[in-house]
Design a protein around this motif. Structure first.
Motif, mmCIF file in Angstrom:
data_model
loop_
_atom_site.group_PDB
_atom_site.id
_atom_site.type_symbol
_atom_site.label_atom_id
_atom_site.label_comp_id
_atom_site.label_asym_id
_atom_site.label_seq_id
_atom_site.Cartn_x
_atom_site.Cartn_y
_atom_site.Cartn_z
ATOM 1 N N ARG A 184 0.742 26.979 5.209
ATOM 2 C CA ARG A 184 1.984 27.564 4.745
ATOM 3 C C ARG A 184 3.194 26.689 5.053
ATOM 4 N N THR A 185 4.188 26.859 4.275
ATOM 5 C CA THR A 185 5.548 26.367 4.528
ATOM 6 C C THR A 185 5.622 24.883 4.857
ATOM 7 N N PHE A 186 4.929 24.065 4.097
ATOM 8 C CA PHE A 186 5.041 22.613 4.276
ATOM 9 C C PHE A 186 6.499 22.191 4.194
ATOM 10 N N LEU A 200 0.856 -1.184 0.000
ATOM 11 C CA LEU A 200 0.000 0.000 0.000
ATOM 12 C C LEU A 200 0.889 1.230 0.000
ATOM 13 N N ARG A 201 0.345 2.302 -0.543
ATOM 14 C CA ARG A 201 1.036 3.576 -0.488
ATOM 15 C C ARG A 201 0.122 4.601 0.177
ATOM 16 N N LEU A 202 0.551 5.082 1.316
ATOM 17 C CA LEU A 202 -0.189 6.119 2.027
ATOM 18 C C LEU A 202 0.282 7.494 1.565
ATOM 19 N N SER A 203 -0.665 8.412 1.484
ATOM 20 C CA SER A 203 -0.341 9.798 1.161
ATOM 21 C C SER A 203 -0.798 10.701 2.289
ATOM 22 N N LYS A 226 4.330 19.354 -4.214
ATOM 23 C CA LYS A 226 2.929 18.915 -4.113
ATOM 24 C C LYS A 226 2.404 18.970 -2.690
ATOM 25 N N ASN A 227 3.239 19.428 -1.760
ATOM 26 C CA ASN A 227 2.827 19.481 -0.348
ATOM 27 C C ASN A 227 2.328 18.132 0.148
ATOM 28 N N THR A 228 3.024 17.089 -0.210
ATOM 29 C CA THR A 228 2.570 15.741 0.111
ATOM 30 C C THR A 228 3.733 14.882 0.592
ATOM 31 N N ALA A 229 3.444 14.107 1.616
ATOM 32 C CA ALA A 229 4.369 13.087 2.093
ATOM 33 C C ALA A 229 3.757 11.717 1.817
#
Length: 122
Positions: free
Chosen positions: A27-29, A18-21, A76-79
């Protein structure tokens, strides 16, 4: 202030992936370290993985080392948390967090998502 929303959880058979997002708003991710932790029923929350603001350094719990990979895309402001070779003992609610301090202690993170359920069947 940072708002975090996890996605990507679900039911998977042992050995699956699985891939969690973790999508962040605010601001400032890119200035925050990001971490993942998990909590299984009846157990305490435990650290899973962390990544620095730049992505240059990562840390993993021994239980997931070699199977999980944390990453981030600051544009993309994503981990993300890529989970391979999943085991039934990985079943838990997974939370992402943002913090000003890069830490293996989930308690040191400042902002939390609502969590996403991962269930691994044997």
């Amino acid at each position: 202030q940072v708002q975090l929303v996890e996605s990507g959880g679900g039911l998977v058979q042992a050995g699956g992936s699985l891939r969690l997002s973790c999508a962040a708003s605010g601001r400032t991710f890119s200035s925050y370290a990001m971490g993942w932790s998990r909590q299984a029923p009846g157990k305490e929350r435990e650290f899973v993985a962390a990544i620095t603001w730049s992505g240059s350094s990562t840390t993993y719990a021994d239980s997931v080392k070699g199977r999980f990979t944390i990453s981030r895309d600051n544009a993309k402001n994503t981990a993300y948390l890529q989970m391979n070779n999943l085991k039934p003992e990985d079943t838990a609610v997974y939370y992402c967090a943002a913090g000003t301090i890069y830490s293996v202690s989930y308690r040191r993170y400042n902002y939390w998502g609502q969590g996403t359920q991962v269930t691994v069947s044997s």
